[in-house]
Design an enzyme around this catalytic site. Structure first.
Site, PDB file in Angstrom:
ATOM      1  N   SER A 200     -10.313   0.025   7.087  1.00 19.49           N
ATOM      2  CA  SER A 200      -9.664   0.110   5.780  1.00 19.49           C
ATOM      3  C   SER A 200      -8.965  -1.145   5.294  1.00 19.49           C
ATOM      4  O   SER A 200      -8.519  -1.196   4.151  1.00 19.49           O
ATOM      5  CB  SER A 200      -8.643   1.254   5.775  1.00 19.49           C
ATOM      6  OG  SER A 200      -9.291   2.477   5.626  1.00 19.49           O
TER       7      SER A 200
ATOM      8  N   SER B 146      -9.892   2.131   2.806  1.00 18.48           N
ATOM      9  CA  SER B 146      -8.952   2.812   1.957  1.00 18.48           C
ATOM     10  C   SER B 146      -7.994   1.891   1.206  1.00 18.48           C
ATOM     11  O   SER B 146      -7.408   2.321   0.208  1.00 18.48           O
ATOM     12  CB  SER B 146      -8.110   3.779   2.812  1.00 18.48           C
ATOM     13  OG  SER B 146      -7.308   3.068   3.718  1.00 18.48           O
TER      14      SER B 146
ATOM     15  N   LYS C 267       0.852  -1.192   0.000  1.00 24.32           N
ATOM     16  CA  LYS C 267       0.000   0.000   0.000  1.00 24.32           C
ATOM     17  C   LYS C 267       0.887   1.242   0.000  1.00 24.32           C
ATOM     18  O   LYS C 267       1.899   1.276   0.722  1.00 24.32           O
ATOM     19  CB  LYS C 267      -0.893  -0.020   1.249  1.00 24.32           C
ATOM     20  CG  LYS C 267      -1.953   1.079   1.283  1.00 24.32           C
ATOM     21  CD  LYS C 267      -2.823   0.987   2.551  1.00 24.32           C
ATOM     22  CE  LYS C 267      -3.956   1.998   2.536  1.00 24.32           C
ATOM     23  NZ  LYS C 267      -4.807   1.914   3.744  1.00 24.32           N
TER      24      LYS C 267
END
Lengths: 95, 491, 493
Positions: free
Chosen positions: B182, B158, B78
């Protein structure tokens, strides 16, 4: 609660984010709605409740007093939008 | 035989050990899968050369019999994790061109154990979002589609790049972070497994901060076993993070015994929210039935402050974020917009550098901390947090784990909710409570919606009891037998 | 706001056109904690350095960087609290103070707002006139220093160096207990002395290790506190005094002209001796303090505090009391000597095992004068305690007279050497042989019959004879012996 445009602008100023009038009026509505919703918290009786200060109870970690870092000004300033002789450069700041 | 990139981490590990294929072959296969899937927009930065170089080193270690627990496994990272020498953006314009001179502790742990980096994954800007629509680099598209529809769906957020990449078999695992859901919500939206470990289990050092008291890193994988393997590597005490907890990391994989007889599974009545879809209700009931069938005992419990978690979260998280994001000011790194003086420079840079959602949250956070409002909002919310944590502590006096739905709905369409921030926030309703209490939780794909898109169940554990989550999660996984996968429409 | 902590002394009033004014002063002193590394990072805390060289990726606030506290700095803060006779809080909390400034890379300063590490304490001031004044300490908290902006390198740009960013500071906040610029100066001097004794701050104000924010207000005696102005970052004791004097006069003038004092942040300009408003600080502050979620509350045990207390050195007040008791020093002399730890140690080395009276006279007299001339501390004058002590021994056993000793001291100062050898080699030994003295006296009496006649009338004339005898013996005759024999020979008494 109503979140008026002056409050939006004042808050944006504190947060150092330029907000256009259009943005401000949109934010007015959005933030008012969010804060209205958050009013729900007023239903909770928090009398005598301690605020959470550490998510997991533990001792604060501590370091020994040794110089273990630094000495790489080049690395520190390599990503700077403007730098000179390893100084960060900004528009003149008036005291 | 299926493509190498279809394999799970455990299968890759076994295949590498058996010398059925090399790490370099794995990397090459994954790199082409990543290239072929650019329509998903899962990656902000691809690092094929780095992947091949790391895979080569893995092959050398494998040859010497010196393999780490993730040796040769290609992973996506990420873009919130700082990676040395590799562009790191947090999917924000404000970090334009930022090359960290350091490696986050979690990714350093993965590389220590032999993992291979495929690239940096898209996400919501500074992890603020539930649909991956707030990224400066554009939305990520969910590999899943509704039956007979081409409508693009969100991959959740997210960690939408992470969930999409894993669901699309671009990589068997990806790092993710979870502040209010998330990891778990995007995992649920994509038919993948996501675990948010206990606060303090993974170091936060080197991960761009959103809300310090809520952020935790964790993996998204396709199986519970893979999540156990990956979390084992990511976890561990870090001297550089004052909130990292100094306790041993158990062998999570060993927890997958399949035996949950006699365990007590809590079912919190407050999670049966108004207007819950029958689909979600049925899924939850299915989960309860699986637990019973596996010999566990179902216990009805109450977590009375559940409904206050979300509003409290939307005070605490923005407050911390407003301060954490103050460092992005156009002086030391990233974007700078010129200004006539320093204040003008700050205001223009931050206005141009942050997207609408980040601005919204920074303003909320700035407001709730400002003079005269602190007690009414931030302090109150932190007290509510104490109550939420107490609810869980009380519940865990009688149960071993808590079973809930992961999300109130299946993946929704792109732009369906992006105009209504509050509707978007309500996505986190089942996931946010554990962040507020610092507890671990795992989501496991458990079935499909009426439209053929994935739905997940969530298990919540006691602090530092991820082992129970893996054990029970493994049973849910087996019972669900979730075999569905998205059509490979993007390649 | 604050209870009046002290009585008013009318002697300290400032007179204005409308009558007397009373000055009220409170100080916030920022003292850099002596440590090798910074408060929350492992970068060097040393003064100076090339630009951004004493900076880590934590100090420059790169994404994902986290603070880890320096244990030694905590210990230093506790030690200082103990030295200020203050309450030590076993649990304190670090807060973020949020504001934007180029020398503040995080966009917030980690400080302690609601729960500081040290609570109320006190500092005793010994004023020149012999009075004692007690100044209350409100609190001491730990915080990060900011970086430095250089404004004179470029016409339109500022250059930012973060070397100081993150260095550990103690902010020591006094109550508004001071009533004159002299008290304020004495307070800073005393505080610096205590910190130096403790070794918790080097007190080098010219390097910025100690700086003061001075809060000044004026009022008519008996009135409630007036509106105060804060003068930021005053960096010498002399400037503290000047800034207060100027600011008091400015405020009195405004009030006497019928104006009102605006609460302001001001700057002191050493060049003009004036204070002026700080433009950049005009905007209203809203620091949005909240507990730093990257850190946990700072907690320690009373037994750890006790351990530190047991290791505290003797502090100026205690040393002063002991010097007065053990060496018979006057309160003023003792105060002067203990102000500087090295001077006090020097004195003790000279005085131990010797005549305290002589030690005091020499240390406070000739040695202090020499130190003043050279503008150095006593231990740096160039005469070691052993040398001075050796010389005092020679006075004490009558080997030399006090007068000769002054010459010996000058030689020690100019050339160094062993006092005993100097006396021997240069024949400075005092003549105590009464025969030799008698002979010299006889000669003087014989040569001055007129004076002998006079002295019978005017016994004070004896001094003249002593002078003549000393002259004849090159100053080496024991003055007491000369006196005694003279008096006998002249038939005085």
């Amino acid at each position: 609660m109503s979140f008026d445009s002056a409050t939006v602008q004042k808050t944006a100023r504190l947060a150092r984010i330029a907000v256009t009038d259009d943005e401000a009026s949109r934010l007015e509505g959005e933030l008012s709605k969010i804060f209205d919703w958050a009013e729900m918290l007023n239903e909770v009786d928090v009398e005598g409740v301690e605020p959470m200060t550490s998510v997991m109870p533990m001792d604060l970690k501590k370091r020994q007093d040794e110089v273990t870092d630094g000495g790489y000004a080049e690395k520190v300033t390599a990503n700077a939008p403007e730098s000179e002789d390893h100084f960060f450069v900004v528009p003149k700041v008036v005291e | 035989m299926s493509k190498l990139s279809d394999l799970t981490i455990a299968e890759m590990r076994d295949g590498l050990a058996a010398k059925s294929f090399s790490a370099s072959e794995l990397a090459t296969d994954s790199i082409s899968a990543v290239e072929a899937a650019r329509d998903l927009n899962a990656f902000v930065t691809e690092t094929p050369e780095k992947a091949l170089e790391m895979a080569k080193a893995s092959d050398a270690r494998l040859a010497k019999g010196d393999a780490g627990s993730l040796e040769g496994i290609p992973l996506g990272i990420k873009d919130l994790f700082c990676t040395e020498g590799v562009l790191t953006t947090a999917s924000s314009h404000i970090l334009d061109g930022y090359i960290p001179p350091y490696e986050s502790t979690v990714t350093a742990n993965l590389w220590r154990d032999g993992a291979v980096m495929l690239g940096k994954l898209n996400c919501d800007e500074f992890a603020m979002g539930s649909s991956n629509e707030t990224s400066y680099y554009g939305n990520v598209i969910n590999p899943w589609r509704r039956d007979g529809s081409n409508t693009p769906l969100v991959p959740g957020g997210s960690s939408g790049g992470s969930s999409a990449a894993v669901a699309a078999r671009l990589c068997p695992g990806a790092t993710a972070t979870d502040t209010g859901g998330s990891i778990r919500q995007p995992a649920a939206f994509t038919g993948t497994v996501g675990i948010k470990p206990t606060y303090g289990r993974c170091s936060r050092w080197g991960i761009a901060a959103f809300a310090s008291s809520l952020d935790q890193a964790g993996p998204i994988t396709r199986t519970v076993r893979d999540a156990a393997i990956m979390l084992g590597s990511m976890s561990g005490h870090d001297e550089k993070d004052s909130t990292s907890v100094d306790i041993a990391v158990p062998n999570f994989e060993a927890a997958l015994t399949g035996d949950i007889r006699g365990m007590k599974i809590g079912i919190p009545k407050e999670y049966r929210i108004d207007g819950m879809s029958s689909e979600i209700e049925a899924l939850w009931q299915q989960g309860i039935d699986w637990m019973k069938a596996a010999g566990a005992e179902i216990v009805d419990i109450s977590l009375p402050h559940t409904k206050y978690a979300l509003p409290a979260y939307y005070i605490v998280a923005p407050a911390e974020a407003s301060s954490n994001l103050a460092r992005y000011d156009g002086v030391k790194y990233g974007l700078r917009e010129q200004g006539k003086d320093i204040t003008d420079l700050y205001e223009k840079t931050r206005s141009a550098g942050f997207g609408a959602e980040v601005k919204r949250r920074v303003l909320i956070g700035t407001y709730v901390l400002s003079a005269g409002y602190y007690d009414a909002y931030y302090l109150k919310a932190q007290k509510v947090r104490t109550l939420i944590k107490r609810d869980f502590e009380r519940a865990f006096e009688t149960v071993d784990t808590i079973l809930t739905p992961a999300t109130p709905t299946a993946a929704f369409g792109i732009a369906e909710k992006s105009d209504d921030p509050l509707a978007m926030y309500l996505n986190d309703i089942f996931t946010v409570t554990v962040n507020m209490a610092g507890l671990p939780a795992i989501t496991i794909p458990a079935g499909l919606s009426g439209e053929g898109t994935p739905l997940g169940l969530q298990l919540i554990g006691k602090a530092f009891d991820e082992v129970t989550l893996f054990r029970v999660g493994g049973v849910v996984e087996d019972a669900a037998g979730f075999e569905a996968k998205p059509d490979n429409w993007w390649a | 706001m604050y209870a009046e902590a002290r009585d008013t002394d009318p002697a300290k009033y400032i007179s204005g056109a409308t009558g007397d004014w009373e000055l009220v002063i409170g100080l916030e002193v920022h003292a850099q904690i002596s440590s090798k590394s910074k408060l929350f990072s492992g970068a060097s805390a040393a003064y100076g350095g090339e630009p951004n060289d004493h900076v880590s990726i934590v100090d420059v606030a790169m994404p994902g960087m986290l603070p880890v506290i320096n244990q030694f700095c905590v210990r230093q803060a506790v030690k200082t609290g103990l030295g200020l006779k203050a309450q030590i809080n076993l649990r304190s909390v670090f807060d973020r103070k949020n504001y934007f400034y180029p020398d503040l890379p995080q966009g917030y300063q980690i400080s302690q707002f609601k729960n500081p590490i040290v609570g109320e304490g006190k500092v005793q001031l010994d004023m020149k006139d012999g009075t004692r004044v007690e100044i209350g300490i409100e609190r001491l908290h730990m915080e990060q220093d900011a970086g430095k902006s250089v404004h004179d390198q470029h016409p339109s740009k500022s250059y930012v160096d973060l070397n100081r960013s993150g260095v550990a500071l103690m902010e020591i906040v006094s109550l508004p207990d001071m009533r004159s610029s002299e008290e304020a100066r004495t307070y800073v001097t005393k505080l610096r002395s205590i910190l130096r004794y403790l070794g918790t701050c080097d007190g080098n104000m010219d390097e910025g290790s100690m700086r003061a924010d001075v809060n000044v207000s004026v009022r008519k005696p008996g009135d409630p506190f007036g509106t105060r102005c804060e003068i930021k970052n005053v960096n010498s004791i002399r400037h503290v005094g000047q800034a207060i004097e100027y600011e008091a006069r400015r405020q009195i003038d405004i009030l006497e002209d019928g104006g009102k004092i605006e609460q302001q942040t001001r700057l002191f300009d050493p060049k003009t001796g004036e204070t002026r408003t700080m433009r950049s600080k005009e905007e209203a502050h809203d620091y949005r303090y909240f507990p730093d979620p990257d850190l946990l509350p700072l907690e320690f045990t009373q037994s750890w505090v006790d351990e530190i207390a047991a290791e505290l050195p003797e502090l100026p007040d205690e040393k002063r009391a002991r010097f007065m008791a053990d060496y018979g020093l006057s309160p003023y002399d003792a105060g002067v000597l203990v102000a500087d730890r090295k001077s006090a140690t020097y004195f003790e080395q000279v005085a131990s095992g010797r005549s305290a009276k002589l030690a005091v006279n020499w240390v406070m007299g000739d040695l202090s004068a020499a130190a003043n001339d050279k503008n150095v501390s006593l231990d740096q004058v160039g005469v070691s305690p052993e040398q001075l002590g050796g010389m005092i021994d020679l006075i004490d056993d009558d080997t030399i007279s006090g007068k000769i000793a002054k010459d010996v001291f000058e030689i020690l100062l100019a050339e160094g050497g062993d006092p005993k050898e100097i006396v021997e080699s240069r024949g400075l030994k005092q003549v105590t042989d009464t025969g030799a003295i008698e002979a010299a006296i006889d000669e003087v009496i014989a040569a001055n019959p007129d004076k002998v006649a006079e002295v019978v009338e005017k016994p004070k004339m004896a001094g003249w004879f002593v002078g003549q005898v000393m002259k004849a013996t090159g100053g080496k005759a024991n003055p007491q012996a000369v006196n005694d024999i003279l008096k006998a020979k002249l038939g005085l008494e």
